[in-house]
Design a protein around this motif. Structure first.
Motif, PDB file in Angstrom:
ATOM      1  N   CYS A   3      -3.821  -1.446  -5.367  1.00 53.91           N
ATOM      2  CA  CYS A   3      -4.755  -0.765  -6.294  1.00 53.91           C
ATOM      3  C   CYS A   3      -4.251  -1.364  -7.637  1.00 53.91           C
ATOM      4  CB  CYS A   3      -4.641   0.561  -6.232  1.00 53.91           C
ATOM      5  SG  CYS A   3      -5.560   1.411  -4.840  1.00 53.91           S
TER       6      CYS A   3
ATOM      7  N   CYS B  64       0.940  -1.267  -0.119  1.00 55.52           N
ATOM      8  CA  CYS B  64      -0.122  -0.145  -0.014  1.00 55.52           C
ATOM      9  C   CYS B  64       0.893   1.485  -0.027  1.00 55.52           C
ATOM     10  CB  CYS B  64      -1.007   0.032   1.144  1.00 55.52           C
ATOM     11  SG  CYS B  64      -2.250   1.256   1.316  1.00 55.52           S
ATOM     12  N   ASP B  65       0.350   2.417  -0.629  1.00 55.42           N
ATOM     13  CA  ASP B  65       1.029   3.483  -0.952  1.00 55.42           C
ATOM     14  C   ASP B  65       2.257   3.971  -0.105  1.00 55.42           C
ATOM     15  OD1 ASP B  65      -1.370   3.517  -2.389  1.00 55.42           O
ATOM     16  OD2 ASP B  65      -1.663   5.666  -2.299  1.00 55.42           O
TER      17      ASP B  65
ATOM     18  N   ALA C 263       0.550   2.856  -5.344  1.00 54.09           N
ATOM     19  CA  ALA C 263       0.987   1.913  -4.882  1.00 54.09           C
ATOM     20  C   ALA C 263       1.774   1.352  -6.093  1.00 54.09           C
ATOM     21  CB  ALA C 263       0.148   0.824  -4.572  1.00 54.09           C
TER      22      ALA C 263
END
Ligand code: FES
Length: 580
Positions: A201, A128-129, A207
């Motif tokens: 995503c 995740c980011d 990400a």
């Protein structure tokens, strides 16, 4: 770049904990044995920390425990000793007020997790980011051999015959609900069809961008970025990375050997070619600061300006990460840049090979997903850095996500003092706004929100949407989700909460934006601007304790990566005193 491996065997830092027969060593080693480790594992072999950002509340990283097992298998196979260590996991879709506020806290916690414990190398298990930059920043500040393994993207979403991209379609669907063109029930069905497997995503959002940046920097094995989370080859990649980190420790191949100025320039160009997220700007600036490489906003404009966006992925294009993988993934893009003379071919990677060695033989299997340079999605991708009296230290815009007819624009400012003011006014039919106006959002920068939330792509007013208008010029000191799109000026610096000119824009002021000439101008007399700035007052009710206080006191501007002023630089991995 030439790299000379260190001699092997030699004494590793983990032996400061586990080597010998002193009371201190017994304290460290003996307690480890309660997990059933035989004595010979403490014989000086590389101990590899698998830094795992798994969390039930970080759904994008929800499958990382399974991947950690594959990393462990690789470490064992190569003669290392794997230890899995849970670390701070800043989920983009969960943390309030903003995951970005916790990127630096995560990096700080993880840096000390590495330095204070017996690790000779680290596998950064991310997805995740914010998890990707926070772990790379931590590893860079410690400078122990490290390799990135990302969790990989979700499979394509599908809704009624249409591809559904994470985030990208959410913005579209929510605007459609607002405009009365989509029912609530259909919205819920679309939402469920968007997230149909484990992973991050599936668009070229933040990400996927940061996974690509890790690969372009040389910090991940070639091909890592695009493999879908549920593809068996993702697990193979994890195992191969586990094997590789053991040799990296033996060779003493560190982030500072890999994350050089050339590597950052490569990553900036790759970001342009993939149509990557604007969030990469703040993350790469912060990473560069940790490893002591002087990268600036100007480098983003200079290096990215002539790079064509050739990856046809949402939010700029049509496809999703699954198709990107089937087409050949990031190695194909890197090869295209090299062939166009836009890559430092000699940059070193975690494999011990140069980046060119890794990609020279790859093949593009779908020229509509990864376009030829002569038939790009956008001839000038990259990130435009705008400057002027409204953004003396710069602001960024992603031309490939913007509307071409708005790139040169003059309009009347409609000002929202903060995100709550925006929410209170935007649906008001009496709001004096049309599509020629410039929406201005203040106090959403690193100090202001606090944490620089992804609210820069403000939704348009319903009365404008109903007329079929889908884009307007929007300016803020916030960030924007990598899955979002629009003519959106972000990261305006200095931010409003630090007394930047954005703070003194008023309703009715005229604003001029000229992206080709990189200009952002508040069209009021200079003396008037100075008078307004002199009268500016800081926001009331600021935090006086806890992490929010520390963050606001020390976070720097977006133009330098929004790191904490006391965390910039490499502090190394010297072993501290033993208190036992
Ligand atoms: Fe976690 Fe997109 S919200 S990867």
């Amino acid at each position: 770049m030439t790299f000379t491996p260190a001699p092997w065997p030699r004494r590793l830092r983990s032996q400061e904990w586990y080597g010998g027969t002193s009371r201190d060593v017994i304290y460290h080693r003996g307690w480890m044995k309660n997990q059933g480790y035989p004595h010979d594992l403490f014989d000086g072999r590389p101990i590899i920390g698998i830094l795992n950002t798994w969390s039930d509340l970080t759904p994008c990283n929800g499958h990382l425990r399974e991947l950690a097992e594959k990393v462990k298998a690789g470490v064992w196979e190569a003669g290392g000793f794997p230890v899995e260590v849970p670390v701070f996991s800043a989920s983009e879709n969960t943390f309030r007020p903003s995951a970005m506020m916790f990127r630096n806290l995560a990096a700080l916690a993880i840096e000390e997790t590495i330095r204070g414990q017996p690790m000779d190398g680290a596998v950064l298990l991310v997805g995740c980011d914010k998890t990707t930059p926070s772990l790379i920043m931590a590893a860079a500040s410690c400078d122990i051999p490290s390799i990135v393994v990302t969790g990989g993207p979700m499979l394509n979403g599908h809704f009624r015959g249409e591809r559904v991209g994470s985030g990208t379609h959410l913005w579209r669907f929510s605007e459609a609900v607002k405009a009365g063109a989509m029912s609530q029930d259909d919205f819920l069905e679309a939402e469920a069809s968007m997230s149909r497997s484990s992973g991050t995503c599936n668009t070229m959002g933040t990400a996927s961008t940061m996974a690509s940046m890790a690969e372009a920097l040389g910090m991940a094995l070639s091909g890592n970025a695009a493999i879908p989370a549920v593809d068996s080859r993702r697990r193979v990649m994890a195992q191969m990375s586990g094997r590789r980190i053991v040799q990296m420790v033996k060779d003493d191949l560190k982030p500072s050997d890999i994350m050089t100025r050339e590597a950052f320039e490569n990553a900036i160009r790759v970001n342009g070619a993939i149509g990557g997220s604007t969030n990469a700007v703040v993350h790469l600036l912060a990473m560069a600061g940790r490893v002591g490489v002087d990268v600036t906003l100007e480098d983003w404009d200079r290096c990215g300006r002539d790079v064509a966006t050739i990856v046809n992925l949402m939010p700029s294009g049509a496809y999703l990460m699954e198709e990107f993988f089937y087409a050949g993934g990031l190695p194909v893009v890197i090869k295209r840049l090299a062939e166009a003379g836009q890559l430092h071919r000699d940059a070193l990677t975690v494999s011990g090979q140069t980046i060119w060695d890794e990609v020279r033989d790859v093949v593009n299997w779908n020229e509509d997903v990864i376009r030829p340079v002569k038939n790009p999605l956008t001839p000038q991708g990259g990130i435009a850095v705008l400057k002027g009296n409204l953004a003396p230290r710069g602001a960024v815009l992603k031309p490939s996500a913007a509307s071409p007819h708005l790139l040169v624009h003059r309009g009347r400012a409609v000002v929202f003092e903060d995100i709550d003011d925006y929410k209170a006014k935007i649906n008001d039919e009496a709001l004096d706004i049309d599509e020629t106006c410039v929406m201005v959002l203040k106090n959403c920068g690193p100090k202001g929100y606090p944490g620089m939330a992804e609210v820069g792509n403000m939704g348009l007013p319903p009365k404008v949407l109903r007329r079929g208008i889908t884009d307007m010029v929007r300016i803020s000191d916030a960030r924007m989700s990598g899955t979002a799109y629009g003519t959106v000026v972000l990261h305006t610096s200095p931010e409003a909460a630090a007394g930047g000119p954005l703070a003194v824009v008023r309703d009715g002021d005229m604003i001029e934006m000229d992206v080709p000439n990189r200009r952002l101008h508040l069209d009021i007399p200079e003396a008037e601007l100075m008078a307004r700035l002199a009268a500016w007052q800081p926001l009331p009710d600021q935090p006086t304790s806890g992490y929010a206080f520390l963050h606001q006191a020390h976070v720097m501007g977006a133009d330098t990566g929004a790191d904490m002023d006391f965390l910039v630089g490499c502090r190394g991995n010297a072993v501290g005193k033993d208190s036992h």
